[in-house]
Write a protein that holds these residues in place. Structure first.
Motif, PDB file in Angstrom:
ATOM      1  N   GLY A  93      54.933  17.097  13.862  1.00  0.00           N
ATOM      2  CA  GLY A  93      55.708  16.380  12.863  1.00  0.00           C
ATOM      3  C   GLY A  93      54.890  15.309  12.150  1.00  0.00           C
ATOM      4  O   GLY A  93      55.008  15.121  10.933  1.00  0.00           O
ATOM      5  N   ALA A  96      52.494  17.158   9.750  1.00  0.00           N
ATOM      6  CA  ALA A  96      53.193  17.742   8.601  1.00  0.00           C
ATOM      7  C   ALA A  96      53.655  16.670   7.629  1.00  0.00           C
ATOM      8  O   ALA A  96      53.501  16.808   6.403  1.00  0.00           O
ATOM      9  N   GLY A  97      54.220  15.589   8.156  1.00  0.00           N
ATOM     10  CA  GLY A  97      54.735  14.547   7.280  1.00  0.00           C
ATOM     11  C   GLY A  97      53.652  13.731   6.609  1.00  0.00           C
ATOM     12  O   GLY A  97      53.812  13.318   5.450  1.00  0.00           O
ATOM     13  N   TYR A  98      52.540  13.501   7.296  1.00  0.00           N
ATOM     14  CA  TYR A  98      51.498  12.631   6.755  1.00  0.00           C
ATOM     15  C   TYR A  98      50.626  13.358   5.739  1.00  0.00           C
ATOM     16  O   TYR A  98      50.344  12.830   4.659  1.00  0.00           O
ATOM     17  N   GLY A 100      51.162  16.573   4.414  1.00  0.00           N
ATOM     18  CA  GLY A 100      51.876  17.354   3.411  1.00  0.00           C
ATOM     19  C   GLY A 100      51.108  18.599   3.008  1.00  0.00           C
ATOM     20  O   GLY A 100      50.298  19.141   3.758  1.00  0.00           O
ATOM     21  N   GLN A 101      51.335  19.073   1.796  1.00  0.00           N
ATOM     22  CA  GLN A 101      50.654  20.223   1.207  1.00  0.00           C
ATOM     23  C   GLN A 101      50.650  21.421   2.166  1.00  0.00           C
ATOM     24  O   GLN A 101      51.673  21.776   2.742  1.00  0.00           O
ATOM     25  N   ASP A 104      51.841  20.857   5.863  1.00  0.00           N
ATOM     26  CA  ASP A 104      53.297  20.811   5.968  1.00  0.00           C
ATOM     27  C   ASP A 104      53.893  22.201   5.816  1.00  0.00           C
ATOM     28  O   ASP A 104      54.845  22.575   6.524  1.00  0.00           O
ATOM     29  N   SER A 108      56.000  23.829   8.778  1.00  0.00           N
ATOM     30  CA  SER A 108      57.399  24.108   8.449  1.00  0.00           C
ATOM     31  C   SER A 108      57.709  25.595   8.624  1.00  0.00           C
ATOM     32  O   SER A 108      58.817  25.958   9.070  1.00  0.00           O
ATOM     33  N   ARG A 151      60.939  18.405  13.505  1.00  0.00           N
ATOM     34  CA  ARG A 151      61.776  18.239  12.306  1.00  0.00           C
ATOM     35  C   ARG A 151      62.130  16.773  12.074  1.00  0.00           C
ATOM     36  O   ARG A 151      62.058  16.273  10.937  1.00  0.00           O
ATOM     37  N   ARG A 154      58.846  14.693  11.251  1.00  0.00           N
ATOM     38  CA  ARG A 154      58.368  15.024   9.909  1.00  0.00           C
ATOM     39  C   ARG A 154      59.178  14.279   8.852  1.00  0.00           C
ATOM     40  O   ARG A 154      58.625  13.695   7.908  1.00  0.00           O
ATOM     41  N   LEU A 158      57.659  11.363   6.328  1.00  0.00           N
ATOM     42  CA  LEU A 158      57.693  11.531   4.870  1.00  0.00           C
ATOM     43  C   LEU A 158      58.187  10.266   4.176  1.00  0.00           C
ATOM     44  O   LEU A 158      57.734   9.929   3.072  1.00  0.00           O
ATOM     45  N   ARG A 161      55.296   7.160   5.087  1.00  0.00           N
ATOM     46  CA  ARG A 161      53.924   7.209   4.584  1.00  0.00           C
ATOM     47  C   ARG A 161      53.744   6.540   3.218  1.00  0.00           C
ATOM     48  O   ARG A 161      52.625   6.212   2.825  1.00  0.00           O
TER      49      ARG A 161
END
Length: 273
Positions: A93, A96-98, A100-101, A104, A108, A151, A154, A158, A161
């Protein structure tokens, strides 16, 4: 602490104390056989044998002792699976959250695949292939719970950050690992603790279900799920074999869920309606 939160904490404390003090509070060893007292009912039922408060099973083992010792397996497996799932899911998580792109997107996708797959069938297949045992069951249950952490973490990351202190840390060149561990992780610790309480309850239920189906922990080791499986054939003639471990599962899971509800409200007052 509200009444329901206090009840949840009390149930979990009782379960943990029972597991820790099992050699002291159990009237006998859980594997001791007494064929002369086979299928003896609980002490308050006509025909009970002395020394067996909750009765005996089909081979004369004391049900109370087996319920007490069974708490050790159920709680240790549930806690270990929740911790391992927390480590895996929180890490995924955070990443994915930090970042991204594509990071993530990949994580996901893994989460969606996990949620779409019937996990019980996967668990039965894995345990039937590699064999049971404590470690195998913990790993399999962790695979069931990591998505819960991923989940939640993440979503929190989001939002975090883009806050000023994170942007400032990145602007002055703070390493990514330090930013994640020092500035982001402490701010998502509350939701992680809440998810851990619910995941522990989920792991206890899943472990009991797997033991009931005959996979997972060695059947010779007393566990609540295995006791349910053993008592299935005696529901009409010796109901106590299955009822008391089932009651232990229900109360423990209820305690974990009530405690989780209180932790959620305490750590995030905005969640209170």
């Amino acid at each position: 602490m509200p009444p329901f939160g206090l009840l949840g904490a009390g149930l979990i404390t009782l379960a943990v104390a029972t597991a820790v003090l099992a050699p002291v509070v159990a009237p006998t060893t859980p594997t001791r056989l007494d064929l002369r007292a086979r299928l003896s009912p609980p002490a308050w039922v006509v025909g009970a044998k002395p020394g067996h408060l909750l009765g005996t099973d089909n081979v004369g083992r004391d049900v109370l002792s087996r319920v007490i010792y069974g708490s050790r397996i159920s709680l240790s497996v549930g806690a270990a699976a929740a911790v391992l799932g927390m480590l895996i899911g929180s890490t995924m998580g955070l990443l994915a959250g930090y970042f991204g792109q594509w990071v993530d997107a990949v994580i996901s996708w893994l989460i969606n695949v996990q949620l779409a797959f019937p996990f019980t069938l996967l668990a039965i297949f894995l345990l039937g292939t590699v064999g049971g045992g404590f470690g195998a069951v913990v790993v399999v249950l962790a695979l069931a719970t990591w998505v819960n952490y991923a989940r939640i973490v993440r979503g929190e990351v989001l939002a975090i950050r883009s806050r000023d202190y994170v942007l400032a840390a990145r602007a002055v060149g703070v390493p990514t690992g330090r930013t994640l561990l020092r500035y982001i992780l402490p701010n998502v610790a509350g939701p992680i603790v809440v998810v851990a309480s619910f995941s522990t309850a989920q792991a206890i239920l899943t472990q009991a279900a797997l033991s009931f189906l005959g996979v997972g922990i060695d059947p010779s080791v007393p566990s609540w799920g295995a006791m349910l499986n053993e008592g299935r054939a005696y529901l009409q003639s010796a109901w106590w074999i299955a009822v008391f471990p089932g009651l232990a599962i229900a109360l423990t899971v209820l305690g974990a869920n009530l405690l989780g509800d209180w932790l959620r409200d305490w750590l995030d007052p905005r969640s209170v309606a």
